[in-house]
Design an enzyme around this catalytic site. Structure first.
Site, mmCIF file in Angstrom:
data_model
loop_
_atom_site.group_PDB
_atom_site.id
_atom_site.type_symbol
_atom_site.label_atom_id
_atom_site.label_comp_id
_atom_site.label_asym_id
_atom_site.label_seq_id
_atom_site.Cartn_x
_atom_site.Cartn_y
_atom_site.Cartn_z
ATOM 1 N N LYS A 187 5.120 -7.063 7.098
ATOM 2 C CA LYS A 187 5.277 -6.921 5.643
ATOM 3 C C LYS A 187 6.761 -7.140 5.351
ATOM 4 C CE LYS A 187 3.185 -3.779 2.310
ATOM 5 N NZ LYS A 187 2.610 -4.778 1.435
HETATM 6 C C1 LIG Z 1 -0.059 -9.730 1.295
HETATM 7 C C2 LIG Z 1 -0.849 -8.486 1.413
HETATM 8 N N1 LIG Z 1 -2.079 -8.539 1.948
HETATM 9 C C3 LIG Z 1 -2.858 -7.448 2.071
HETATM 10 C C4 LIG Z 1 -2.412 -6.219 1.651
HETATM 11 C C5 LIG Z 1 -3.277 -4.999 1.845
HETATM 12 O O1 LIG Z 1 -2.761 -4.227 2.894
HETATM 13 P P1 LIG Z 1 -3.025 -2.658 2.970
HETATM 14 O O2 LIG Z 1 -4.465 -2.476 2.898
HETATM 15 O O3 LIG Z 1 -2.446 -2.245 4.277
HETATM 16 O O4 LIG Z 1 -2.316 -2.060 1.808
HETATM 17 C C6 LIG Z 1 -1.144 -6.096 1.099
HETATM 18 C C7 LIG Z 1 -0.685 -4.779 0.660
HETATM 19 O O5 LIG Z 1 0.380 -4.522 0.266
HETATM 20 C C8 LIG Z 1 -0.330 -7.257 0.989
HETATM 21 O O6 LIG Z 1 0.892 -7.184 0.463
#
Ligand SMILES: Cc1ncc(COP(=O)(O)O)c(C=O)c1O
Length: 305
Positions: free
Chosen positions: A155
């Protein structure tokens, strides 16, 4: 209510958690972050943070990709979160944002030999997409970054310029969210959500090598669909037209939670309204995250004694 941040090893009032304009991360996007939620359970008068260890494991993986040497184990970060939230004393749903960034004030664009810092703050938070009845998506002409550009598995701050390009393009064209394809033209994910489709009783979601973030909600949904709702899940490459022809589709993420998709481009999904399985899953998810489903309380960390 005074808000605080964990900053440079201490809990300080949020206004004291400031960084220099010379900070490398602001210039080159060399930061990574997490996104957790705390859910207020009114009956139990308790704030539950959902799957904090899993979030912090992924956060530290993102930091590793950026060659950061953060002196933390996931347990340490969970403890810092508990201390911060106890100090703030929220009695409502909150969003929790851990952030690690290249704090060195240097010009060279590199990862090694640049200092890192960690910060954490929280804020009251409702719905991210605000589309309870269903979201209208467009396939973006912006592609998801690949593992050899800015790895979506982490992230990583800089990658979110790409998400912002796709999101603004979709909103300004009258849609609610963008759906991005990977470099090979397969469906990857939304700008900040993973995606699932349901077709003929089977749920399908892009695999972890389809240029997606390995979402914690995605993992939760796979468990809930298979174990609690008895729906088989396939993780594999997904074609764009599979979405057009799906009976149901939904986005999922910590921010978005579970959001039904009612159309993609010019195509209605199923009947063009939120799907029955999606709504069942959404209700279950909302109970699970508030610590109201016995089987899954181990995912919910109580903050108050
Ligand atoms: C690009 C992206 N994909 C998927 C997700 C979903 O991830 P999570 O379920 O861990 O929040 C996020 C969440 O911030 C994201 O930024």
């Amino acid at each position: 209510m005074t808000q605080y941040a964990y900053f440079r090893g201490r809990v300080v009032p949020i206004d004291e958690a400031n960084i220099s304009v010379r900070t490398q991360a602001i210039h080159y996007g060399t930061s990574c972050f997490g996104a957790l939620r705390g859910y207020w359970n009114e009956d139990q008068e308790q704030l539950y943070v959902f799957r904090p260890h899993d979030h912090y494991r992924r956060f530290l993986d993102s930091a590793k990709l950026l060659m950061m040497t953060l002196p933390f184990h996931p347990d340490d970060l969970v403890e810092v979160t508990r201390i911060l939230l106890q100090k703030e004393g929220w009695r409502e749903d909150v969003y929790i944002r851990p952030l690690a960034y290249k704090s060195g004030e240097v010009i060279p664009c590199q990862l090694h030999d640049v200092e890192d810092e960690f910060a954490l703050f929280s804020l009251p938070y409702g719905s991210y997409l605000n589309k309870d009845k269903g979201a209208r998506l467009m396939i973006s002409s912006w592609c998801r970054l690949g593992d050899n550009t800015i790895p979506p598995r982490g992230k990583i701050g800089g990658a979110y310029a790409s998400s912002a390009l796709a999101k603004s393009d979709a909103l300004l064209k009258g849609f609610d969210e963008a759906l991005l394809l990977d470099g090979e033209g397969h469906v990857a994910e939304g700008s900040a959500e993973n995606v699932f489709i349901l077709r003929q009783g089977i749920a399908v979601t892009p695999s972890v090598s389809s240029s997606i973030l390995e979402g914690i909600t995605r993992r939760t949904v796979i468990e809930l669909l298979t174990r609690a709702l008895g729906i088989p899940v396939q993780e594999r490459a997904v074609d764009r037209t599979e979405i057009y022809l799906a009976d149901e589709a939904f986005l999922c993420g910590t921010g978005a939670q579970i959001v039904p998709v009612t159309s993609v481009d010019s195509y209605d999904i199923g009947s063009g309204t939120a799907g029955a399985i999606t709504m069942k899953l959404r209700d279950l998810y909302s109970d699970v995250v508030r610590g109201a489903v016995t089987e899954y309380t181990s995912w919910c960390l109580p903050i108050y004694a």
